[in-house]
Design a protein around this motif. Sequence first.
Motif, PDB file in Angstrom:
ATOM      1  N   ARG A 274       0.431  -1.413   0.489  1.00 42.44           N
ATOM      2  CA  ARG A 274      -0.034  -0.270   0.593  1.00 42.44           C
ATOM      3  C   ARG A 274       1.419   1.119   0.401  1.00 42.44           C
ATOM      4  O   ARG A 274       2.138   1.370   0.640  1.00 42.44           O
ATOM      5  N   SER A 275       0.692   1.997  -0.916  1.00 41.89           N
ATOM      6  CA  SER A 275       0.652   3.804  -0.632  1.00 41.89           C
ATOM      7  C   SER A 275       1.184   4.249   0.434  1.00 41.89           C
ATOM      8  O   SER A 275       2.339   4.989   0.326  1.00 41.89           O
ATOM      9  N   ASP A 276       0.316   4.056   1.135  1.00 43.90           N
ATOM     10  CA  ASP A 276       0.911   4.827   3.040  1.00 43.90           C
ATOM     11  C   ASP A 276       1.451   4.023   3.477  1.00 43.90           C
ATOM     12  O   ASP A 276       1.026   4.290   5.087  1.00 43.90           O
TER      13      ASP A 276
END
Length: 326
Positions: A274-276
């Motif tokens: 996930r990018s976060d």
Amino acid sequence: MSPAVGAPGRPGMPPRTAPNPAMPVRVVPPPPTRPTVAPPPPPPPPRRTGPRPAAAGEPGVAAGWQRLAPHPNMSSRWKKALSVLGVLAVLTVCGVGSFLMVLDEKKGTGAQANSSPPPTATPIDITTREVDPKPLTANEVFPGKQIVIDPKKPTEVYTVIKPQVLTDCRAAASGQISKLITDLGCSQVVRGTMRSPNGAYLVTGGIVNLDTVANAEKAYEAIKPIVDEGKGRFLGYAPDRQAKKSITKPLALASTHAGWNIRGHYLVYCVIARSDGGEIPIGDPFAKQILFDVIEFYLRGKVLEDRASDPISPDATPAPAPSATN
């Protein structure tokens, strides 16, 4: 690293409930209909045998009596002659019938050949590095900055952040997977990191160049137990990991999902984060879709498909056959 997403028959690959609309569908033409043949005429009524009853009023014959053949004891020579004529007649009928059947078969075969679509590519052997010695390049695997999966949705693309070519295959994985691909003859790994179409995921997709298709099969079967036991994994590629505002750092630090498959002497894989930096839930539909898009559609279905086939130009005409010489 979270367990790899599995699929029936191919552990490490996600199931897909519906085919990707961008996947080409090969339409097979229906088989040609066989030319119809008119049914044979009905057989003539059975011929009556035995002596013909004499007609009333026939000269020299009384009504109700039967006429006898003038020579009731036919000579053996005539019998043999008639037998030979009968055999010749049967052979003639059989010969004509066989000729018509062969002609019909030829017409059917010709019609089937004419209705088949012409080939669009010539297959190329990629079962071993010996017959496929040309190394992969970053430009071959990631030729542009975007990867379009569905031509009907040109704005929904995977954005390529940076590709990389590794000649030390150990850097592409950790633990027993690193040792496994090295022992199976890995000569290079070409990988690239991308951003998913919705921007919520970071993806590393790569191709491992192994020695033979047999070694690729061995790697495929051995990876899942290693991942399940936590003894090794594929590594995401984070090219800006050291930057203060790193975009790809989650691929190096966060929980990831991975999938893999093979084609020819190549092993393809995909790592997702996930990018976060958040956890990817088990069964995440977006993660499954990304695994399918990157592994099945792009790396196997596009990059390696192009390597395994030589397109035939539609304007190309077959070379004339050499003339026979005496």
